[in-house]
Write a protein that holds these residues in place. Sequence first.
Motif, PDB file in Angstrom:
ATOM      1  N   HIS A 240      28.645   3.429 -10.838  1.00 30.11           N
ATOM      2  CA  HIS A 240      27.667   3.501  -9.748  1.00 30.11           C
ATOM      3  C   HIS A 240      26.295   3.735 -10.353  1.00 30.11           C
ATOM      4  O   HIS A 240      26.096   4.727 -11.046  1.00 30.11           O
ATOM      5  N   ILE A 241      25.392   2.833 -10.078  1.00 29.39           N
ATOM      6  CA  ILE A 241      24.028   3.016 -10.578  1.00 29.39           C
ATOM      7  C   ILE A 241      23.081   2.893  -9.407  1.00 29.39           C
ATOM      8  O   ILE A 241      23.165   1.925  -8.631  1.00 29.39           O
ATOM      9  N   GLU A 242      22.191   3.842  -9.268  1.00 31.95           N
ATOM     10  CA  GLU A 242      21.174   3.717  -8.222  1.00 31.95           C
ATOM     11  C   GLU A 242      19.852   3.412  -8.902  1.00 31.95           C
ATOM     12  O   GLU A 242      19.401   4.177  -9.755  1.00 31.95           O
ATOM     13  N   MET A 243      19.265   2.305  -8.508  1.00 32.04           N
ATOM     14  CA  MET A 243      18.030   1.901  -9.166  1.00 32.04           C
ATOM     15  C   MET A 243      16.837   2.212  -8.276  1.00 32.04           C
ATOM     16  O   MET A 243      16.953   2.217  -7.048  1.00 32.04           O
ATOM     17  N   ASP A 244      15.706   2.406  -8.892  1.00 35.97           N
ATOM     18  CA  ASP A 244      14.468   2.625  -8.145  1.00 35.97           C
ATOM     19  C   ASP A 244      13.740   1.304  -7.987  1.00 35.97           C
ATOM     20  O   ASP A 244      13.975   0.352  -8.740  1.00 35.97           O
ATOM     21  N   GLN A 245      12.839   1.288  -7.009  1.00 32.57           N
ATOM     22  CA  GLN A 245      12.106   0.048  -6.775  1.00 32.57           C
ATOM     23  C   GLN A 245      10.953  -0.080  -7.770  1.00 32.57           C
ATOM     24  O   GLN A 245      10.233   0.901  -8.022  1.00 32.57           O
ATOM     25  N   VAL A 246      10.811  -1.264  -8.315  1.00 32.82           N
ATOM     26  CA  VAL A 246       9.654  -1.537  -9.187  1.00 32.82           C
ATOM     27  C   VAL A 246       8.411  -1.525  -8.294  1.00 32.82           C
ATOM     28  O   VAL A 246       8.437  -2.095  -7.190  1.00 32.82           O
ATOM     29  N   PRO A 247       7.328  -0.874  -8.705  1.00 33.37           N
ATOM     30  CA  PRO A 247       6.141  -0.851  -7.836  1.00 33.37           C
ATOM     31  C   PRO A 247       5.604  -2.260  -7.598  1.00 33.37           C
ATOM     32  O   PRO A 247       5.753  -3.144  -8.445  1.00 33.37           O
ATOM     33  N   LYS A 248       5.009  -2.458  -6.441  1.00 34.15           N
ATOM     34  CA  LYS A 248       4.467  -3.781  -6.081  1.00 34.15           C
ATOM     35  C   LYS A 248       3.140  -3.976  -6.814  1.00 34.15           C
ATOM     36  O   LYS A 248       2.086  -3.534  -6.349  1.00 34.15           O
ATOM     37  N   ILE A 249       3.197  -4.614  -7.954  1.00 36.61           N
ATOM     38  CA  ILE A 249       2.007  -4.652  -8.808  1.00 36.61           C
ATOM     39  C   ILE A 249       0.946  -5.677  -8.376  1.00 36.61           C
ATOM     40  O   ILE A 249      -0.168  -5.664  -8.878  1.00 36.61           O
ATOM     41  N   LEU A 250       1.327  -6.557  -7.418  1.00 34.44           N
ATOM     42  CA  LEU A 250       0.302  -7.514  -6.975  1.00 34.44           C
ATOM     43  C   LEU A 250      -0.866  -6.783  -6.313  1.00 34.44           C
ATOM     44  O   LEU A 250      -2.012  -7.230  -6.370  1.00 34.44           O
ATOM     45  N   LYS A 251      -0.570  -5.644  -5.710  1.00 36.75           N
ATOM     46  CA  LYS A 251      -1.628  -4.904  -5.014  1.00 36.75           C
ATOM     47  C   LYS A 251      -2.709  -4.416  -5.986  1.00 36.75           C
ATOM     48  O   LYS A 251      -3.886  -4.773  -5.850  1.00 36.75           O
ATOM     49  N   PRO A 252      -2.329  -3.601  -7.001  1.00 34.42           N
ATOM     50  CA  PRO A 252      -3.382  -3.200  -7.946  1.00 34.42           C
ATOM     51  C   PRO A 252      -3.940  -4.383  -8.737  1.00 34.42           C
ATOM     52  O   PRO A 252      -5.088  -4.361  -9.160  1.00 34.42           O
ATOM     53  N   MET A 253      -3.135  -5.406  -8.898  1.00 33.45           N
ATOM     54  CA  MET A 253      -3.635  -6.573  -9.642  1.00 33.45           C
ATOM     55  C   MET A 253      -4.823  -7.184  -8.895  1.00 33.45           C
ATOM     56  O   MET A 253      -5.860  -7.496  -9.489  1.00 33.45           O
ATOM     57  N   VAL A 254      -4.662  -7.343  -7.585  1.00 40.85           N
ATOM     58  CA  VAL A 254      -5.736  -7.926  -6.773  1.00 40.85           C
ATOM     59  C   VAL A 254      -6.909  -6.939  -6.646  1.00 40.85           C
ATOM     60  O   VAL A 254      -8.069  -7.300  -6.843  1.00 40.85           O
ATOM     61  N   ASP A 255      -6.585  -5.689  -6.341  1.00 38.15           N
ATOM     62  CA  ASP A 255      -7.651  -4.721  -5.995  1.00 38.15           C
ATOM     63  C   ASP A 255      -8.345  -4.121  -7.211  1.00 38.15           C
ATOM     64  O   ASP A 255      -9.510  -3.735  -7.125  1.00 38.15           O
ATOM     65  N   GLU A 256      -7.608  -3.990  -8.349  1.00 39.70           N
ATOM     66  CA  GLU A 256      -8.198  -3.226  -9.461  1.00 39.70           C
ATOM     67  C   GLU A 256      -8.244  -3.966 -10.801  1.00 39.70           C
ATOM     68  O   GLU A 256      -9.213  -3.871 -11.522  1.00 39.70           O
ATOM     69  N   TRP A 257      -7.181  -4.665 -11.159  1.00 34.61           N
ATOM     70  CA  TRP A 257      -7.101  -5.164 -12.544  1.00 34.61           C
ATOM     71  C   TRP A 257      -7.876  -6.454 -12.775  1.00 34.61           C
ATOM     72  O   TRP A 257      -8.251  -6.756 -13.904  1.00 34.61           O
ATOM     73  N   THR A 258      -8.005  -7.273 -11.724  1.00 33.33           N
ATOM     74  CA  THR A 258      -8.679  -8.568 -11.923  1.00 33.33           C
ATOM     75  C   THR A 258      -9.948  -8.573 -11.080  1.00 33.33           C
ATOM     76  O   THR A 258      -9.983  -7.968 -10.016  1.00 33.33           O
ATOM     77  N   ARG A 259     -10.963  -9.244 -11.594  1.00 31.14           N
ATOM     78  CA  ARG A 259     -12.212  -9.301 -10.813  1.00 31.14           C
ATOM     79  C   ARG A 259     -12.384 -10.723 -10.308  1.00 31.14           C
ATOM     80  O   ARG A 259     -12.690 -11.620 -11.073  1.00 31.14           O
ATOM     81  N   ASN A 260     -12.140 -10.939  -9.033  1.00 29.97           N
ATOM     82  CA  ASN A 260     -12.335 -12.283  -8.464  1.00 29.97           C
ATOM     83  C   ASN A 260     -11.490 -13.367  -9.121  1.00 29.97           C
ATOM     84  O   ASN A 260     -11.817 -14.544  -9.015  1.00 29.97           O
ATOM     85  N   GLY A 261     -10.458 -12.968  -9.830  1.00 27.46           N
ATOM     86  CA  GLY A 261      -9.598 -13.990 -10.459  1.00 27.46           C
ATOM     87  C   GLY A 261      -8.831 -14.753  -9.387  1.00 27.46           C
ATOM     88  O   GLY A 261      -8.677 -14.281  -8.256  1.00 27.46           O
ATOM     89  N   TYR A 262      -8.341 -15.938  -9.744  1.00 29.43           N
ATOM     90  CA  TYR A 262      -7.588 -16.765  -8.802  1.00 29.43           C
ATOM     91  C   TYR A 262      -6.103 -16.506  -9.048  1.00 29.43           C
ATOM     92  O   TYR A 262      -5.569 -16.865 -10.106  1.00 29.43           O
ATOM     93  N   ILE A 263      -5.457 -15.850  -8.074  1.00 27.79           N
ATOM     94  CA  ILE A 263      -4.086 -15.373  -8.315  1.00 27.79           C
ATOM     95  C   ILE A 263      -3.057 -16.199  -7.529  1.00 27.79           C
ATOM     96  O   ILE A 263      -3.141 -16.306  -6.306  1.00 27.79           O
ATOM     97  N   VAL A 264      -2.104 -16.739  -8.287  1.00 26.46           N
ATOM     98  CA  VAL A 264      -1.036 -17.553  -7.695  1.00 26.46           C
ATOM     99  C   VAL A 264       0.289 -16.862  -7.991  1.00 26.46           C
ATOM    100  O   VAL A 264       0.623 -16.645  -9.161  1.00 26.46           O
ATOM    101  N   SER A 265       1.004 -16.469  -6.937  1.00 21.37           N
ATOM    102  CA  SER A 265       2.326 -15.887  -7.192  1.00 21.37           C
ATOM    103  C   SER A 265       3.398 -16.869  -6.720  1.00 21.37           C
ATOM    104  O   SER A 265       3.119 -17.784  -5.944  1.00 21.37           O
ATOM    105  N   PHE A 266       4.604 -16.680  -7.218  1.00 25.82           N
ATOM    106  CA  PHE A 266       5.734 -17.512  -6.795  1.00 25.82           C
ATOM    107  C   PHE A 266       6.705 -16.671  -5.986  1.00 25.82           C
ATOM    108  O   PHE A 266       6.860 -15.475  -6.239  1.00 25.82           O
ATOM    109  N   LYS A 267       7.351 -17.318  -5.036  1.00 25.50           N
ATOM    110  CA  LYS A 267       8.384 -16.647  -4.246  1.00 25.50           C
ATOM    111  C   LYS A 267       9.644 -17.488  -4.321  1.00 25.50           C
ATOM    112  O   LYS A 267       9.635 -18.657  -3.946  1.00 25.50           O
TER     113      LYS A 267
END
Length: 362
Positions: A240-267
């Motif tokens: 039995h393994i309980e895993m934690d959720q990976v943080p949603k990094i698109l949020k800080p990527m858009v708001d903090e890490w990139t400046r006006n960069g053009y961001i394309v994600s895949f689903k």
Amino acid sequence: MPSEPTSFSSESYFATQPPPSTLEHDIAGVRNFVARQQASGRNVVLVTSGGTTVPLELNVVRFLDNFSAGTRGATSAEYFLKSGYAVIFMHRQFSLQPFSRHYSHSTNPFLDFLEIDEDQPSSSFSSSHPQISSSSLTSQTSSEPKAATCPSQIGVTPSKRTHLLEVLTAYKQVHASGTLHTLTFVTVNDYLWLLRAVSQELSALNRKAMYYLAAAVSDFFLPRQKMSEHKIQSGKGSLHIEMDQVPKILKPMVDEWTRNGYIVSFKLETDPALLIPKARASLERYGHQVVIGNDLNRRKFEVVFVSRKVSSTPVRLTTGSEDVFEENWLRIDLNQDNDKEIEEDIVRELVKRHEEWVRKEE
Ligand code: PAZ
């Protein structure tokens, strides 16, 4: 007693999970690459590719993996290079890479492209060069002198030459122009640390940077603090393994890490009914530029671009979202043209959209 799952924000993640040991070295290389591309005025795209692993032990024997061969990323990287972009190719170790992907051991084994020319003496090789001789593939006793037993040259199977020459020429040009920089990750932790650091470096290019996030990244992980040090033993029956959720990094990527960069994600989805709603939800939540939706079984010939309608303002929306998003399907007919790669059309469309994005700055 199993410990409680922890909810990680991106800050708490990076404050508690250790960076990979190669991070500083990797980022020094990226800084240098970005500075050179900035000086030459090129657009730069970060392409992420391949799946991340989640180790279950500190001395890792077992891990969970995410599905991805790296085809999407490696193929797209080639088309970006062809379009004049410089590419930072951040990929899962041993997944497909631009150019060499054409000769993958599973689909196109390299040795099948070669033939031994028995008639040609290997006069162009000096005796100091290592050679592969026909006799080394048959029987050769160690006492036989090398020069006398290497009468053959290796050639490329005629039917494969045109393609190989095309790939080799493009590869050599990219090599000579220094427009491809490669980084590797294995675990989801490596990926997150690298992504943050590379994005921050690339943000120096402002709108001229594109982020093309095709890697298949685990949504769950085991924090280091909860990992068993040694190989998990099987004596206790089921695991039995309980895993934690990976943080949603698109949020800080858009708001903090990139400046006006053009961001394309895949689903990626396996239930086609979820593709559009999940893509829209992602755009609404993170406010980036495009989500490319793909169904697992149709991804080689069909994708959908989900983006905000040009006229609508880039604000976070809570209601009526279907009015502000648009979907553009991109399909290719593999029966008509089975050499066609959908990434060619994906990249062409993105380059067009990115050009408009860059023009907004002027
Ligand atoms: O690497 P590949 O060509 O086998 O697959 C590509 C892909 C399906 C992993 C990629 O297009 C994708 O959707 N990446 C994001 C996956 C996700 O939703 O996490």
